[in-house]
Each structure stands twice: as C-alpha cells, then as structure tokens.
Design a protein around this motif. Structure first.
Motif, PDB file in Angstrom:
ATOM      1  N   THR A 140       0.842  -1.193   0.000  1.00  0.00           N
ATOM      2  CA  THR A 140       0.000   0.000   0.000  1.00  0.00           C
ATOM      3  C   THR A 140       0.879   1.246   0.000  1.00  0.00           C
ATOM      4  N   LEU A 141       0.298   2.333  -0.421  1.00  0.00           N
ATOM      5  CA  LEU A 141       0.956   3.632  -0.316  1.00  0.00           C
ATOM      6  C   LEU A 141      -0.097   4.684  -0.020  1.00  0.00           C
ATOM      7  N   THR A 168      -5.396   9.802  -0.069  1.00  0.00           N
ATOM      8  CA  THR A 168      -5.917   8.543  -0.594  1.00  0.00           C
ATOM      9  C   THR A 168      -4.953   7.424  -0.216  1.00  0.00           C
ATOM     10  N   VAL A 169      -5.488   6.321   0.285  1.00  0.00           N
ATOM     11  CA  VAL A 169      -4.699   5.124   0.539  1.00  0.00           C
ATOM     12  C   VAL A 169      -4.907   4.176  -0.644  1.00  0.00           C
ATOM     13  N   CYS A 170      -3.820   3.758  -1.254  1.00  0.00           N
ATOM     14  CA  CYS A 170      -3.866   2.951  -2.473  1.00  0.00           C
ATOM     15  C   CYS A 170      -3.225   1.578  -2.229  1.00  0.00           C
ATOM     16  N   ASN A 214      -0.426   4.412 -11.429  1.00  0.00           N
ATOM     17  CA  ASN A 214      -0.696   3.246 -12.270  1.00  0.00           C
ATOM     18  C   ASN A 214      -0.436   1.956 -11.499  1.00  0.00           C
ATOM     19  N   ASN A 215      -1.282   0.976 -11.747  1.00  0.00           N
ATOM     20  CA  ASN A 215      -1.202  -0.356 -11.132  1.00  0.00           C
ATOM     21  C   ASN A 215      -1.592  -0.361  -9.653  1.00  0.00           C
ATOM     22  N   PHE A 216      -2.234   0.727  -9.199  1.00  0.00           N
ATOM     23  CA  PHE A 216      -2.761   0.788  -7.843  1.00  0.00           C
ATOM     24  C   PHE A 216      -4.236   1.181  -7.902  1.00  0.00           C
ATOM     25  N   ASN A 221      -2.383  -3.410  -7.396  1.00  0.00           N
ATOM     26  CA  ASN A 221      -3.239  -4.395  -8.065  1.00  0.00           C
ATOM     27  C   ASN A 221      -2.581  -5.767  -8.031  1.00  0.00           C
ATOM     28  N   THR A 222      -3.413  -6.795  -7.863  1.00  0.00           N
ATOM     29  CA  THR A 222      -2.866  -8.147  -7.880  1.00  0.00           C
ATOM     30  C   THR A 222      -2.442  -8.521  -9.292  1.00  0.00           C
TER      31      THR A 222
END
Length: 210
Positions: free
Chosen positions: A91-92, A203-205, A106-108, A208-209
């Motif tokens: 997470t970020l 925002t907490v992101c 991207n990809n989150f 993606n799996t």
C-alpha cells in the motif's frame, strides 16, 4: 495513538495492527523497575499518576466544561473501534495538499480517501505523529477533538490544550510566494469551513494483484 510513561512518549502507527487493542483500559501498560541493593535485586511494577494514553475518539459533541470521565462505561462510548483485516502490505498513501483526494498511481487502486493527519500534542511534552507514508495518516473522517486523553489515575477527558496537526491545503501561488507557506497564516477556520478549506485530502492505495 500515543503512550506516555515516565515523561517519555511513543506513537502507535495507526496503519498497523498493533494500534488495535482488543480491550480498553485507561492505562494499558505498567512500569517495571530493578531495585538493587547489597542483598540482591528485586523487580516490581507501579503506575505513575502522570502516565498517559491517548486514544482515537469517535465523532460526538463534546462539552469541555464537563469533568473528566471516571467510569469505564462513560469512557468506551468515546473510544473509536477498530478491526484488523487480512490484506496486502503493498500500500501507499498520497496527500494532495488540496481539497481533492489524489488519484492512485498506475497499477494501484484506492482503498479509501480521507484527511491528512500529521500529529497531536497535549500538555508538556505529550504528543506524537504518524508517518505520512502510513495508511494511519489518512483518517477517513475529520472531526474535533480527534483523540481522548486518559491518565493512570483512572480517568479520561477532553482538554482545551489538546491540539491536532493536519496537513494544510496549499494555495496555487504558495510555491512562488516570497514567504513560502505563509499564504494563509492568521486565517481562522471553524465548522465545515475548516474541513473544506484548510485540511489536505489523502488517498490510501493498494497494488493491483498480478
């Protein structure tokens, strides 16, 4: 949020499971001393009346004129509940410094949006902060007071010297101002205006799996 013993405090990262205690007590720790003399050493525990714990509070109307709470039933009504979930550690947390939650890279994908909480202080040296990279710095709700203070003497309360520090929204021209960061110094906000005009969104992101 914070534990303070013998004048020293430590912050609990609200983005980790260690900040979610299964039970509530005004003083969840004790002090242990080594008392050594010519006959050897003994260990005992005690609680200093000035030791403190600070807990995330729920959004209830508070009357600061009321005396501190002295019963557990009174206290727990003001303590935020939590849940530890199985999820990804990838997470970020992003902070926009504006009134709009930032997009995930991207990809989150977003887990939640909130308000950027930096730290809290109380009387003396009490206080502590959240790592701005932690999900614990992005609170889903903005309300004041954000936390409740409990003492080892066995009572909890809200006090006027309890102060929260939130990341602020930045004016579009603040980066070019001859006095950076002071574009809103002296401004006073209250009610919804504080939330909408002054506090940064976040925002907490999660990754993606694959």
């Amino acid at each position: 949020m914070v534990l303070e013993g013998n004048g020293f405090g430590t912050s609990q990262d609200m983005g980790t499971s260690g900040s979610c205690l299964e039970d509530f007590t005004p003083m969840p720790f004790m002090q242990v001393y080594n008392d050594c003399d010519h006959e050897g050493c003994s260990t005992y525990g005690s609680r200093r009346p000035s030791d403190k714990s600070f807990w995330l509070a729920v959004d209830l109307d508070i009357d600061f004129r009321l005396a501190p709470m002295t019963t557990r039933d009174e206290m727990v009504k003001h303590i935020s509940k939590c849940r530890v979930c199985v999820g990804t550690k990838l997470t970020l947390t992003r902070h926009s410094y504006t009134d709009t939650p930032p997009d995930c890279p991207n990809n989150f994908h977003p887990l939640w949006t909130g308000y950027s909480h930096g730290m809290m202080t109380a009387s003396g040296l009490s206080g502590g902060g959240q790592s701005l990279s932690s999900p614990g710095s992005c609170l889903e709700q903005f309300h004041l007071p954000t936390y409740i203070e409990c003492l080892a003497a066995g009572f909890c309360g809200f006090y006027i010297n309890n102060i929260d520090m939130w990341l602020t929204q930045q004016n579009a021209t603040s980066g070019t101002s001859p006095i950076p960061g002071q574009w809103n110094m002296g401004d006073t906000y209250s009610g919804p205006g504080m939330r909408e005009q002054a506090v940064s969104r976040c925002t907490v992101c999660a990754r993606n799996t694959v």
